[in-house]
Design an enzyme around this catalytic site. Sequence first.
Site, PDB file in Angstrom:
ATOM      1  CB  CYS A   4      -0.797  -0.152   1.000  1.00  0.00           C
ATOM      2  SG  CYS A   4      -1.477   1.500   1.125  1.00  0.00           S
ATOM      3  CB  CYS A   7       0.556   1.374   4.451  1.00  0.00           C
ATOM      4  SG  CYS A   7      -0.758   1.410   5.245  1.00  0.00           S
ATOM      5  CG  HIS A  46      -4.033  -0.653   5.195  1.00  0.00           C
ATOM      6  ND1 HIS A  46      -3.876  -0.417   3.702  1.00  0.00           N
ATOM      7  CD2 HIS A  46      -5.764  -1.543   4.353  1.00  0.00           C
ATOM      8  CE1 HIS A  46      -4.109  -0.211   2.958  1.00  0.00           C
ATOM      9  NE2 HIS A  46      -5.560  -1.494   3.385  1.00  0.00           N
ATOM     10  CG  ASN A  87     -12.898   9.235  -5.621  1.00  0.00           C
ATOM     11  OD1 ASN A  87     -14.140  10.243  -5.616  1.00  0.00           O
ATOM     12  ND2 ASN A  87     -11.555   9.774  -6.235  1.00  0.00           N
ATOM     13  N   GLY A  93     -14.050   5.559  -8.816  1.00  0.00           N
ATOM     14  CA  GLY A  93     -13.410   6.142  -9.521  1.00  0.00           C
ATOM     15  C   GLY A  93     -12.215   5.773  -8.439  1.00  0.00           C
ATOM     16  CG  HIS A  98      -4.640   3.792   3.278  1.00  0.00           C
ATOM     17  ND1 HIS A  98      -3.509   2.982   4.317  1.00  0.00           N
ATOM     18  CD2 HIS A  98      -5.034   4.677   4.449  1.00  0.00           C
ATOM     19  CE1 HIS A  98      -3.241   3.292   5.267  1.00  0.00           C
ATOM     20  NE2 HIS A  98      -4.198   4.156   5.336  1.00  0.00           N
ATOM     21  CG  HIS A 100      -7.552   8.246   0.018  1.00  0.00           C
ATOM     22  ND1 HIS A 100      -7.667   7.331  -0.364  1.00  0.00           N
ATOM     23  CD2 HIS A 100      -8.112   9.437  -1.131  1.00  0.00           C
ATOM     24  CE1 HIS A 100      -8.268   6.974  -1.872  1.00  0.00           C
ATOM     25  NE2 HIS A 100      -8.417   8.617  -2.143  1.00  0.00           N
TER      26      HIS A 100
HETATM   27  P1  AMP Z   1      -8.640   8.498  -5.210  1.00  0.00           P
HETATM   28  O1  AMP Z   1      -8.632   8.352  -6.926  1.00  0.00           O
HETATM   29  O2  AMP Z   1     -10.080   9.026  -4.373  1.00  0.00           O
HETATM   30  O3  AMP Z   1      -7.914   7.151  -5.013  1.00  0.00           O
HETATM   31  O4  AMP Z   1      -7.468   9.644  -4.674  1.00  0.00           O
HETATM   32  C1  AMP Z   1      -5.783   8.624  -4.656  1.00  0.00           C
HETATM   33  C2  AMP Z   1      -5.141  10.266  -5.106  1.00  0.00           C
HETATM   34  O5  AMP Z   1      -3.434   9.455  -4.770  1.00  0.00           O
HETATM   35  C3  AMP Z   1      -4.752  10.890  -6.652  1.00  0.00           C
HETATM   36  O6  AMP Z   1      -5.078  12.312  -5.922  1.00  0.00           O
HETATM   37  C4  AMP Z   1      -2.829  11.176  -6.545  1.00  0.00           C
HETATM   38  O7  AMP Z   1      -3.322  12.017  -7.114  1.00  0.00           O
HETATM   39  C5  AMP Z   1      -2.813  10.735  -5.069  1.00  0.00           C
HETATM   40  N1  AMP Z   1      -1.558   9.857  -4.771  1.00  0.00           N
HETATM   41  C6  AMP Z   1      -1.576   8.642  -5.452  1.00  0.00           C
HETATM   42  N2  AMP Z   1       0.275   8.202  -5.290  1.00  0.00           N
HETATM   43  C7  AMP Z   1       0.568   9.328  -3.924  1.00  0.00           C
HETATM   44  C8  AMP Z   1       1.786  10.130  -3.848  1.00  0.00           C
HETATM   45  N3  AMP Z   1       3.194   9.078  -3.441  1.00  0.00           N
HETATM   46  N4  AMP Z   1       2.009  11.254  -3.000  1.00  0.00           N
HETATM   47  C9  AMP Z   1       1.341  11.595  -3.125  1.00  0.00           C
HETATM   48  N5  AMP Z   1      -0.605  11.220  -3.808  1.00  0.00           N
HETATM   49  C10 AMP Z   1      -0.948  10.626  -4.220  1.00  0.00           C
HETATM   50 ZN    ZN Z   2      -2.608   1.348   3.420  1.00  0.00          ZN
END
Ligand code: AMP
Ligand code: ZN
Length: 114
Positions: A4, A7, A46, A87, A93, A98, A100
């Site tokens: 993840c 994580c 997680h 989301n 999407g 994890h 957020h």
């Molecule tokens: P979601 O589409 O709601 O799952 O959002 C996932 C978000 O994580 C997206 O806006 C990505 O740009 C962001 N993301 C993915 N990898 C990283 C990372 N290493 N650091 C910061 N943000 C990230």
């Molecule tokens: Zn995680």
Amino acid sequence: MNDCIFCKIINREIPSDIVYEDENVLAFKDITPQMPIHILVIPKRHIKSIADLKVEDENLTGKIFTAINKIAKDIGIHKTGFRIISNCGEDAGQTVKHLHFHILAGEKMSEEII
Ligand code: AMP
Ligand code: ZN
């Protein structure tokens, strides 16, 4: 969850731009910002998504929203406004599995961003 990405951010295995941290919650800048301010707020434990929350997680979700309130005040967007998005699952999407919460702010938003 070894594979993840969030994580790994929590464990400092990959870098991130952290804006807030406490015992249970971490917040960092989204790597691909969709707005001038785009922060992700996550629990340190997680959990896949809102769909996986259990009744016992009530306290933790409260802490996440308390953290969002603190961050909003720290960076001043409590006055100008902000949007929270989480989301959940395939149709929404969700790309990172994890839990957020996106904090989006910094300019007037159109409704289409939903
Ligand atoms: P979601 O589409 O709601 O799952 O959002 C996932 C978000 O994580 C997206 O806006 C990505 O740009 C962001 N993301 C993915 N990898 C990283 C990372 N290493 N650091 C910061 N943000 C990230
Ligand atoms: Zn995680």
